[in-house]
Scaffold this motif. Structure first.
Motif, PDB file in Angstrom:
ATOM      1  N   ALA A   1       0.843  -1.197   0.000  1.00  0.00           N
ATOM      2  CA  ALA A   1       0.000   0.000   0.000  1.00  0.00           C
ATOM      3  C   ALA A   1       0.872   1.239   0.000  1.00  0.00           C
ATOM      4  O   ALA A   1       1.707   1.409   0.873  1.00  0.00           O
ATOM      5  CB  ALA A   1      -0.890  -0.016   1.221  1.00  0.00           C
ATOM      6  N   PRO A   2       0.660   2.121  -0.969  1.00  0.00           N
ATOM      7  CA  PRO A   2       1.522   3.295  -1.073  1.00  0.00           C
ATOM      8  C   PRO A   2       1.413   4.238   0.124  1.00  0.00           C
ATOM      9  O   PRO A   2       2.403   4.733   0.623  1.00  0.00           O
ATOM     10  CB  PRO A   2       1.040   3.995  -2.334  1.00  0.00           C
ATOM     11  CG  PRO A   2       0.056   3.125  -2.993  1.00  0.00           C
ATOM     12  CD  PRO A   2      -0.346   2.070  -2.040  1.00  0.00           C
TER      13      PRO A   2
ATOM     14  N   LEU B   1       0.421   3.801   3.302  1.00  0.00           N
ATOM     15  CA  LEU B   1       0.198   3.203   4.621  1.00  0.00           C
ATOM     16  C   LEU B   1       0.772   4.060   5.754  1.00  0.00           C
ATOM     17  O   LEU B   1       0.091   4.326   6.747  1.00  0.00           O
ATOM     18  CB  LEU B   1       0.794   1.793   4.666  1.00  0.00           C
ATOM     19  CG  LEU B   1       0.564   1.062   5.980  1.00  0.00           C
ATOM     20  CD1 LEU B   1      -0.908   0.741   6.162  1.00  0.00           C
ATOM     21  CD2 LEU B   1       1.402  -0.200   6.079  1.00  0.00           C
ATOM     22  N   ALA B   2       2.018   4.521   5.600  1.00  0.00           N
ATOM     23  CA  ALA B   2       2.664   5.261   6.687  1.00  0.00           C
ATOM     24  C   ALA B   2       1.865   6.515   7.009  1.00  0.00           C
ATOM     25  O   ALA B   2       1.603   6.801   8.193  1.00  0.00           O
ATOM     26  CB  ALA B   2       4.089   5.623   6.294  1.00  0.00           C
ATOM     27  N   ASP B   3       1.443   7.237   5.990  1.00  0.00           N
ATOM     28  CA  ASP B   3       0.668   8.455   6.230  1.00  0.00           C
ATOM     29  C   ASP B   3      -0.656   8.135   6.915  1.00  0.00           C
ATOM     30  O   ASP B   3      -1.086   8.835   7.822  1.00  0.00           O
ATOM     31  CB  ASP B   3       0.379   9.173   4.903  1.00  0.00           C
ATOM     32  CG  ASP B   3       1.625   9.820   4.335  1.00  0.00           C
ATOM     33  OD1 ASP B   3       2.583  10.000   5.121  1.00  0.00           O
ATOM     34  OD2 ASP B   3       1.652  10.108   3.134  1.00  0.00           O
ATOM     35  N   GLU B   4      -1.274   7.046   6.463  1.00  0.00           N
ATOM     36  CA  GLU B   4      -2.574   6.701   7.022  1.00  0.00           C
ATOM     37  C   GLU B   4      -2.450   6.343   8.500  1.00  0.00           C
ATOM     38  O   GLU B   4      -3.282   6.747   9.322  1.00  0.00           O
ATOM     39  CB  GLU B   4      -3.173   5.540   6.236  1.00  0.00           C
ATOM     40  CG  GLU B   4      -4.621   5.309   6.585  1.00  0.00           C
ATOM     41  CD  GLU B   4      -5.279   4.278   5.695  1.00  0.00           C
ATOM     42  OE1 GLU B   4      -4.551   3.478   5.091  1.00  0.00           O
ATOM     43  OE2 GLU B   4      -6.521   4.279   5.621  1.00  0.00           O
TER      44      GLU B   4
ATOM     45  N   LEU C   1      11.978  -0.339  -8.005  1.00  0.00           N
ATOM     46  CA  LEU C   1      11.544  -0.283  -9.404  1.00  0.00           C
ATOM     47  C   LEU C   1      10.407  -1.253  -9.674  1.00  0.00           C
ATOM     48  O   LEU C   1       9.444  -0.941 -10.353  1.00  0.00           O
ATOM     49  CB  LEU C   1      12.730  -0.591 -10.325  1.00  0.00           C
ATOM     50  CG  LEU C   1      13.782   0.499 -10.411  1.00  0.00           C
ATOM     51  CD1 LEU C   1      15.048  -0.041 -11.057  1.00  0.00           C
ATOM     52  CD2 LEU C   1      13.253   1.684 -11.211  1.00  0.00           C
ATOM     53  N   ASP C   2      10.535  -2.452  -9.079  1.00  0.00           N
ATOM     54  CA  ASP C   2       9.525  -3.481  -9.260  1.00  0.00           C
ATOM     55  C   ASP C   2       8.186  -2.976  -8.732  1.00  0.00           C
ATOM     56  O   ASP C   2       7.144  -3.112  -9.378  1.00  0.00           O
ATOM     57  CB  ASP C   2       9.961  -4.743  -8.513  1.00  0.00           C
ATOM     58  CG  ASP C   2       8.999  -5.884  -8.757  1.00  0.00           C
ATOM     59  OD1 ASP C   2       8.576  -6.053  -9.919  1.00  0.00           O
ATOM     60  OD2 ASP C   2       8.679  -6.594  -7.798  1.00  0.00           O
ATOM     61  N   LEU C   3       8.241  -2.352  -7.545  1.00  0.00           N
ATOM     62  CA  LEU C   3       7.023  -1.850  -6.925  1.00  0.00           C
ATOM     63  C   LEU C   3       6.407  -0.727  -7.761  1.00  0.00           C
ATOM     64  O   LEU C   3       5.191  -0.684  -7.971  1.00  0.00           O
ATOM     65  CB  LEU C   3       7.341  -1.353  -5.514  1.00  0.00           C
ATOM     66  CG  LEU C   3       6.143  -0.938  -4.670  1.00  0.00           C
ATOM     67  CD1 LEU C   3       5.219  -2.121  -4.486  1.00  0.00           C
ATOM     68  CD2 LEU C   3       6.598  -0.407  -3.319  1.00  0.00           C
ATOM     69  N   MET C   4       7.260   0.162  -8.256  1.00  0.00           N
ATOM     70  CA  MET C   4       6.734   1.266  -9.071  1.00  0.00           C
ATOM     71  C   MET C   4       6.082   0.730 -10.340  1.00  0.00           C
ATOM     72  O   MET C   4       5.007   1.182 -10.746  1.00  0.00           O
ATOM     73  CB  MET C   4       7.860   2.243  -9.430  1.00  0.00           C
ATOM     74  CG  MET C   4       8.374   3.031  -8.250  1.00  0.00           C
ATOM     75  SD  MET C   4       9.920   3.872  -8.629  1.00  0.00           S
ATOM     76  CE  MET C   4       9.321   5.226  -9.578  1.00  0.00           C
ATOM     77  N   ALA C   5       6.734  -0.236 -10.969  1.00  0.00           N
ATOM     78  CA  ALA C   5       6.169  -0.821 -12.190  1.00  0.00           C
ATOM     79  C   ALA C   5       4.822  -1.466 -11.871  1.00  0.00           C
ATOM     80  O   ALA C   5       3.841  -1.288 -12.595  1.00  0.00           O
ATOM     81  CB  ALA C   5       7.124  -1.849 -12.770  1.00  0.00           C
ATOM     82  N   TYR C   6       4.756  -2.195 -10.758  1.00  0.00           N
ATOM     83  CA  TYR C   6       3.505  -2.856 -10.390  1.00  0.00           C
ATOM     84  C   TYR C   6       2.392  -1.839 -10.197  1.00  0.00           C
ATOM     85  O   TYR C   6       1.271  -2.023 -10.669  1.00  0.00           O
ATOM     86  CB  TYR C   6       3.676  -3.679  -9.116  1.00  0.00           C
ATOM     87  CG  TYR C   6       2.365  -4.172  -8.568  1.00  0.00           C
ATOM     88  CD1 TYR C   6       1.662  -5.179  -9.216  1.00  0.00           C
ATOM     89  CD2 TYR C   6       1.788  -3.594  -7.439  1.00  0.00           C
ATOM     90  CE1 TYR C   6       0.434  -5.611  -8.759  1.00  0.00           C
ATOM     91  CE2 TYR C   6       0.560  -4.015  -6.973  1.00  0.00           C
ATOM     92  CZ  TYR C   6      -0.114  -5.027  -7.626  1.00  0.00           C
ATOM     93  OH  TYR C   6      -1.333  -5.449  -7.166  1.00  0.00           O
ATOM     94  N   ARG C   7       2.720  -0.744  -9.476  1.00  0.00           N
ATOM     95  CA  ARG C   7       1.669   0.240  -9.194  1.00  0.00           C
ATOM     96  C   ARG C   7       1.119   0.835 -10.465  1.00  0.00           C
ATOM     97  O   ARG C   7      -0.089   1.010 -10.608  1.00  0.00           O
ATOM     98  CB  ARG C   7       2.213   1.339  -8.295  1.00  0.00           C
ATOM     99  CG  ARG C   7       2.318   0.846  -6.885  1.00  0.00           C
ATOM    100  CD  ARG C   7       2.444   1.975  -5.915  1.00  0.00           C
ATOM    101  NE  ARG C   7       2.781   1.418  -4.625  1.00  0.00           N
ATOM    102  CZ  ARG C   7       3.672   1.944  -3.814  1.00  0.00           C
ATOM    103  NH1 ARG C   7       4.322   3.051  -4.164  1.00  0.00           N
ATOM    104  NH2 ARG C   7       3.904   1.377  -2.670  1.00  0.00           N
ATOM    105  N   ILE C   8       1.990   1.156 -11.412  1.00  0.00           N
ATOM    106  CA  ILE C   8       1.501   1.717 -12.678  1.00  0.00           C
ATOM    107  C   ILE C   8       0.607   0.710 -13.400  1.00  0.00           C
ATOM    108  O   ILE C   8      -0.496   1.022 -13.830  1.00  0.00           O
ATOM    109  CB  ILE C   8       2.684   2.095 -13.595  1.00  0.00           C
ATOM    110  CG1 ILE C   8       3.288   3.390 -13.079  1.00  0.00           C
ATOM    111  CG2 ILE C   8       2.230   2.228 -15.037  1.00  0.00           C
ATOM    112  CD1 ILE C   8       3.804   4.292 -14.154  1.00  0.00           C
TER     113      ILE C   8
END
Ligand code: HEM
Lengths: 480, 334
Positions: free
Chosen positions: A460-461, A463-466, B236-243
């Motif tokens: 979850a992007p 999470l820390a802020d939440e 990088l892997d995480l950024m690619a996944y999110r997009i």
């Protein structure tokens, strides 16, 4: 999951030949051309359903397996999720400091008060909260799993809707000339493709007449002659007793009535002829549908006159806009009928209509016929046929429009499932499932230690802020 | 309605201007990357995770009173390359805005939505890539990614003006529908974002290769030269996944909008036309990517290859199917 993954790859791979080879479902003519051009490989490819990929047993078996695997996976997960929705979050772990997001601070508030007030505040924010003596355990984002299940279920519904619509619906095509009509009856169709369990009494009894067809084209520039607008003016009767109503059908604006849809898909010209035999009796008076051969609507067609002796056959071209350059045969230079002419060859002999073999109305069988002459005519001109063949007058032209008429009762279901699948997907991919905890530990004289921690199984992007926001809601009396 | 030639010419001038700006941006970003370096050496995975996630993951913030945290940067220290990176960023903005203006003028010149043939799709695609990148870089430092974004944009625009160029004109009747705006805009937005996703997945593979070598105690290979200048493989892997995860529902929407339009225009919502078939293939591959990310043994490099295959399918659909395969979708304008 691994099985699903493999089946997905197989499905993608299996679709590829369907885009490489012409398919009978969409372009039967190109399939027969391909078979003619490749007499050795063609039949082999055909045996492996390369021209019917999406109706082939191997394609069906892949998506059937996917269907089964999908059902086998979604149903137990739905049950599991239902139970989870009715149970409480698990108790807080002993050691919160090991969690990915962890905050702690000192406080001298009463433990019970911190717990109860924080529980209320977190609940207000949409968290499901379980209360312990000196801890809270909260969870949010159940709609991730709900959405995921909804998506997979929607796929099942979509597959069923596609199958159902294909089985009970039908699709037909028909060419209608200006001032002629069409009544919804299997015999009136030029081609008719019913579904597996279609029955003819499902055809709603509607009819229409084509009053006028209009086409406009780009004049000048790089795209000279490109179509710009097609419009068919219809007079529609929804059933035999109904009042006729005027309807304009355009590309992208079909006519929808009694569960069927009428699409405008093509158009062309139908030159009108009046043919008299040697005695002056009219033996033919009609507009003959000519089929366009190129983008400038050089159109070809035939007229068959079986009632003369010997029989008469006309083969020819209609050119909406002629040129003076005949070096490459008769050819139109613009699709609109600015300066129309016909180029005709006349044949006498036996049309071959009595042989019992079905004949195309667009082709003349000249096996038993002899050419008696050729002629070029502008509207209003009359040709006296050689060999006492009578006369032929080119009286003008009509336009024709072709329509696709379909019934697909699965359509609405498919659309509903498609929308549900997007909603489900969005929930599933954008909402993280996350947990948060609060623990209050007595820290001797200096009050207590408050710890807040959070965890998300999916990355979850925010999470820390939440979690920080949640921490701010904790009753924090040091502000006094 | 006729075409306004002055506006059409202005549009062309803006597209050329935009290409000039993107060329400058590409040069600036490559100087920036050549002079930049990562502060830490490439580490092995365990340390890597905590190093790159910094405050966010795995550490305790001890506070007197909870305060809202500052957001963590994905960026790397570009060192000497910082200045050049800033110039590249500004030029990318300039190029993107010029391109946007060029597209708008093209639409004004013909009095319609400017997405009616391959030239116009390509302009819109380049714009979508530029805009995705610019918007994402508002909230984080993405200067290290600039070079890998400007290169595809320039290739795309170069192809557009040389091979795909079509004069401004009205639409054929089949395209004359509001679904054109809905379906094609969604598809073009996806094209832009998936380009960025593919760039990230490729960079991830490079970074992972460098980290694998480091973990195995091998000499740094060629991958290290780039890997030193970009974020860690995990990041990088995480950024690619999110997009990809963010775009997949939008791609699904684009396909469904196409089906709704096909229903209105051709009398069936799905007919396995070559273009539809490849949209389906692309969709299935990206679905497989999302599954792969959730399947043990498929995470990481294998999943990245699947994502890149999805992008290859998009490109195939765009260039090969549009130009060389016969079907109903014959509006390339070529
Ligand atoms: C055939 C049987 C299938 C099974 C057993 C299956 C199973 C699953 C499971 C367990 C998840 C959850 C993964 C997670 O939590 O991250 C999932 C997610 C997903 N599935 Fe399927 N699935 C199947 C078919 C499909 C099909 C046919 C599609 C579409 C082409 C599809 C698209 C997705 C998507 C987009 C997700 C979201 C991925 C995510 O949450 O990261 N699935 N599937």
């Amino acid at each position: 999951m691994r099985v699903a993954l493999i089946l997905l790859f197989l499905l993608a791979l299996a679709s590829v030949p369907g885009s490489i080879f012409p398919q009978r479902g969409t372009s039967p003519l190109r399939v027969s051309e391909f078979l003619k051009d490749n007499p050795t490989t063609g039949p082999i490819l055909d045996r492996f359903y390369m021209f019917d990929v999406f109706a082939s047993p191997w394609f069906a078996s892949i998506y059937l397996l996917l269907f089964i695997s999908l059902t086998g996976c979604v149903l137990p997960r739905a049950l599991e999720h239902y139970k989870e929705l009715r149970s409480q979050p698990p108790a807080a772990p002993r050691n919160l400091s090991r969690l990915p997001v962890h905050l702690e601070w000192k406080s001298n508030a009463a433990t019970a008060l911190v717990i109860s007030e924080t529980a209320t505040a977190w609940k207000k924010r949409g968290w499901r909260v379980r209360q312990g003596e000196d801890w809270l355990s909260a969870e949010k984002g159940y709609s991730r799993e709900t959405g995921n299940l909804m998506f997979h279920l929607a796929l099942l519904v979509l597959l069923m809707a596609v199958g159902f619509g294909g089985a009970v619906g039908y699709r037909g095509t028909v060419i209608v000339r200006e001032d002629s009509g069409f009544a919804n009856n299997v015999t009136q169709y030029d081609t008719f493709a019913p579904g597996r369990i279609f029955s003819a009494d499902q055809l709603p009894p509607f009819s229409f007449e084509l009053k006028e067809f209009a086409a406009t084209f780009q004049r000048g520039g790089q795209q000279n002659g490109a179509p710009r607008e097609f419009r068919a003016e219809l007079l529609v009767k929804d059933d035999p007793k109904a009042e006729p109503r005027a309807v304009t059908v355009e590309v992208n604006h079909p006519l929808r009535t009694s569960g069927i849809t009428v699409y405008l898909v093509g158009h062309g010209y139908a030159p009108q002829f009046t043919i008299r035999d040697a005695s002056g009796k009219v033996v033919y008076e009609d507009a003959a549908v000519f089929l366009p051969q190129d983008s400038a609507f050089t159109s070809s067609g035939v007229v068959k006159v079986p009632d003369t002796v010997p029989q008469l056959g006309i083969q020819g071209f209609f050119l909406p806009t002629v040129t003076n350059d005949f070096s490459r045969g008769p050819k139109s230079v613009f699709p609109a009928a600015d300066d129309p002419e016909v180029y005709l060859s006349a044949y006498q002999g036996d049309l071959g209509l009595d042989s019992g073999m079905p004949q195309s109305v667009y082709r003349l069988d000249i096996k038993n016929m002899k050419r008696i002459g050729i002629e070029e005519l502008a509207p209003g001109e009359t040709w006296t046929l050689p060999n006492s063949g009578g006369t032929l007058e080119f009286t003008g032209y009509r336009q024709w429009a072709s329509f696709v008429i379909t019934k697909d009762p699965g359509k609405g279901w498919a659309l509903g499932a498609a929308i549900a699948s997007i909603v489900g997907l969005s929930l599933s991919l954008l909402i993280p499932r996350r947990r948060a905890w609060l623990r209050v530990t007595a820290a001797g004289d200096s009050g207590s230690l408050i710890e807040v921690a959070g965890l998300s199984k999916t990355e979850a992007p925010g999470l820390a802020d939440e979690i920080l926001q949640l921490a701010k809601l904790v009753n924090a009396p040091e502000e006094k | 309605m006729t075409v306004n030639e002055t506006l059409a010419q202005a549009s062309n001038a803006m597209v050329y201007g935009s290409m000039t700006a993107f060329t400058g941006a590409m040069a600036a970003f490559s100087i920036s990357l050549a002079n930049g370096r990562r502060l830490e050496a490439i580490e092995v995975s365990a340390e890597r995770a905590s190093a790159s996630h910094q405050v966010r993951m795995g550490s305790t913030a001890t506070l007197d009173k909870p305060a809202v945290s500052t957001s963590v940067s994905d960026g790397q220290d570009l060192g000497e390359g910082r200045r050049a990176g800033n110039i590249g960023m500004s030029l990318t903005w300039l190029g993107t805005l010029l391109l946007g203006a060029g597209i708008i003028f093209r639409g004004l010149s013909a009095g319609r939505v400017p997405i009616g043939n391959m030239y116009e799709f390509s302009l819109a695609g380049g714009f979508a890539v530029g805009l995705t990148y610019c918007l994402l870089s508002l909230t984080r430092d993405l200067r290290w990614l600039g070079l890998f974004i400007t290169i595809p944009v320039l290739l795309d625009l170069g192809l557009a003006i040389t091979v795909l160029y079509t004069e401004s004109a009205q639409l054929v009747p089949a395209l004359n529908s509001y679904w054109l705006a809905i379906h094609v805009t969604a598809a073009v937005v996806c094209l832009g974002a998936f380009t960025m996703g593919a760039a990230l997945s490729c960079l991830y593979l490079v970074a992972q290769a460098a980290e694998d070598r480091a973990a195995a105690g091998m000499e740094p290979g060629r991958s290290a030269a780039i890997a030193q200048r970009i974020p860690s493989a995990d990041r990088l892997d995480l950024m690619a996944y999110r997009i990809h995860a963010f775009m997949f529902p939008i791609w699904t929407f684009a396909v469904i909008a196409g089906a709704i339009w096909a229903e209105a225009a051709w009398g069936r919502y799905w007919g396995w036309d070559p273009k539809e078939t490849w949209a389906f293939i692309t969709w299935v591959i990206y679905a497989a990517y999302l599954h792969a990310r959730a399947t043990a043994g498929w995470r990481g490099k294998k999943a990245a290859y699947v994502a890149i295959a999805g992008y290859a399918a998009i490109l195939f659909n765009y260039f090969i199917v549009n130009i060389f395969v016969q079907g109903l979708h014959s509006y390339s304008g070529l």
